[in-house]
Write an enzyme that holds these catalytic residues in place. Structure first.
Site, PDB file in Angstrom:
ATOM      1  N   THR A  76      47.535  53.273  48.620  1.00  0.00           N
ATOM      2  CA  THR A  76      47.122  54.063  49.785  1.00  0.00           C
ATOM      3  C   THR A  76      48.047  53.810  50.962  1.00  0.00           C
ATOM      4  O   THR A  76      48.545  54.749  51.603  1.00  0.00           O
ATOM      5  CB  THR A  76      45.666  53.733  50.167  1.00  0.00           C
ATOM      6  OG1 THR A  76      44.792  54.171  49.117  1.00  0.00           O
ATOM      7  CG2 THR A  76      45.273  54.425  51.464  1.00  0.00           C
ATOM      8  N   ALA A  77      48.298  52.544  51.263  1.00  0.00           N
ATOM      9  CA  ALA A  77      49.147  52.216  52.411  1.00  0.00           C
ATOM     10  C   ALA A  77      50.582  52.689  52.202  1.00  0.00           C
ATOM     11  O   ALA A  77      51.207  53.255  53.110  1.00  0.00           O
ATOM     12  CB  ALA A  77      49.116  50.706  52.657  1.00  0.00           C
ATOM     13  N   GLY A  82      44.125  52.822  44.729  1.00  0.00           N
ATOM     14  CA  GLY A  82      44.178  51.408  45.061  1.00  0.00           C
ATOM     15  C   GLY A  82      44.566  51.204  46.517  1.00  0.00           C
ATOM     16  O   GLY A  82      45.083  52.104  47.189  1.00  0.00           O
ATOM     17  N   CYS A  83      44.305  49.998  47.023  1.00  0.00           N
ATOM     18  CA  CYS A  83      44.561  49.708  48.439  1.00  0.00           C
ATOM     19  C   CYS A  83      46.061  49.710  48.758  1.00  0.00           C
ATOM     20  O   CYS A  83      46.502  50.326  49.738  1.00  0.00           O
ATOM     21  CB  CYS A  83      43.921  48.384  48.829  1.00  0.00           C
ATOM     22  SG  CYS A  83      44.333  46.989  47.750  1.00  0.00           S
ATOM     23  N   TYR A  84      46.864  49.033  47.922  1.00  0.00           N
ATOM     24  CA  TYR A  84      48.304  49.021  48.177  1.00  0.00           C
ATOM     25  C   TYR A  84      48.911  50.420  48.057  1.00  0.00           C
ATOM     26  O   TYR A  84      49.686  50.838  48.927  1.00  0.00           O
ATOM     27  CB  TYR A  84      49.011  48.059  47.218  1.00  0.00           C
ATOM     28  CG  TYR A  84      48.870  46.593  47.546  1.00  0.00           C
ATOM     29  CD1 TYR A  84      49.048  46.123  48.852  1.00  0.00           C
ATOM     30  CD2 TYR A  84      48.585  45.657  46.558  1.00  0.00           C
ATOM     31  CE1 TYR A  84      48.934  44.772  49.146  1.00  0.00           C
ATOM     32  CE2 TYR A  84      48.472  44.311  46.846  1.00  0.00           C
ATOM     33  CZ  TYR A  84      48.642  43.863  48.138  1.00  0.00           C
ATOM     34  OH  TYR A  84      48.539  42.530  48.429  1.00  0.00           O
TER      35      TYR A  84
END
Length: 340
Positions: A146-147, A142-144
């Site tokens: 990953t960060a 997921g994007c969150y």
């Protein structure tokens, strides 16, 4: 030169269209099909196709398939294409957890294909791409997560910060909520507004972040996570706050990150005290990470920014494919740029 034949399931959404745009420019890829349930969907007018329904696409022959279908729907199509011999990268949440119990706990529904979970592996390219060398089913993070992972994984592994808790303040542009409009994502609800959602430990990405932090570092974690919706199209930023362990400072945290990502084209560690902005990374497949000193408090602040449609989704999936094919991981992907 080998040309891969690829297909995209769920190509008419924001993530699917971004993926199609990048694959079309990839020098070693040919897009054989993209699927949409409705032939007149808005997204189908933005890419020449050929467009198919998921059922029609099964008559095509491809080497790789990317699934941008929603969780709950994606799994059965991923399994079907893996059975046909394709390698599949699933951009939904269906294969991110290793057990059906974890999936049900965080997604609130039974897993559609629990018998296939053992075949899958989640890949963060900077961390564990080799784990997928012989797998047919690959989960894209997921994007969150990953960060958050790119900001904290090296320093948790090095024992520089406490992982119970890590406090995360996360904000994303509207494309992160998908194409289907809701009251919260409609223009009049977003413009000149800022809203918080899934505060505390309610966001399903909390489970993903915690599970792999422990799996990859051996350190159990508790994440206190709040997500916010920014009045921008794309871009994502997380600010993570963590207590320093004895002897650690913001400078040692920064040095650890700089060493971990030396030579990695898609993670840029900013000079100590400098933090990224969204316009630095939007339109690129890069995650920029900054470290802010607050040593007198015993805590450190880490800031990570990325494009939710690229490094947070489609670009990362292509990066994984490149690595697993033995190609330069930057092939077909933007390293520099911004404000895309």
């Amino acid at each position: 030169m080998q040309t891969l034949q690829v297909g995209v399931l769920g190509g008419s959404g924001f993530t699917g269209l971004e993926l199609l745009r990048r694959l079309r420019r990839h020098p070693r890829v040919r897009v054989v099909f993209a699927t949409a349930r409705q032939p007149d969907a808005v997204g189908t007018r933005q890419f020449p196709g050929p467009w198919r329904t998921p059922e029609e696409a099964l008559s095509d022959s491809v080497d790789w398939v990317f699934s941008c279908l929603p969780h709950g729907e994606s799994a059965r199509w991923v399994a079907a294409w893996a059975d046909r011999g394709a390698r599949v990268i699933d951009l939904s949440g269906d294969f991110r957890f290793p057990t059906p119990e974890l999936y049900t706990a965080w997604y609130g529904m039974p897993h559609p294909c629990p018998e296939r979970l053992a075949e899958a592996v989640l890949v963060l390219p900077e961390w564990n791409a080799e784990a997928a060398r012989d797998r047919r089913i690959i989960a894209n993070p997921g994007c969150y997560p990953t960060a958050v992972w790119l900001a904290v994984l090296p320093v948790v592994r090095a024992g520089l910060i406490e992982a119970r808790p890590i406090v995360v303040d996360a904000k994303s542009g509207v494309t992160g909520a998908g194409r289907t409009p809701t009251e919260r994502t409609h223009f009049v609800g977003v413009q000149e507004n800022f809203t918080v959602y899934s505060a505390g430990r309610r966001h399903r990405h909390v489970g993903e972040i915690e599970h792999y932090l422990e799996a990859w570092t051996g350190t159990p974690s508790h994440i206190l996570f709040t997500a916010g919706l920014l009045p921008v199209r794309r871009g994502l930023m997380v600010t993570a706050y963590a207590a320093l362990r004895s002897g650690a400072t913001a400078r040692t945290v920064w040095s650890c990150l700089a060493e971990a990502y030396a030579g990695r084209p898609f993670v840029r560690v900013r000079p100590l005290g400098e933090v990224p902005a969204l316009h630095d990374v939007v339109g690129t497949n890069r995650c920029d990470v900054g470290v802010v000193e607050a040593d007198e408090t015993g805590w450190v602040v880490l800031v990570a920014a990325l494009d939710n449609l690229l490094k947070g989704a489609s670009g990362q999936a292509i990066q994984t494919m490149n690595l697993l094919m033995g190609w330069d991981e930057t092939l077909g992907l933007p390293v520099e740029g911004g404000d895309g």
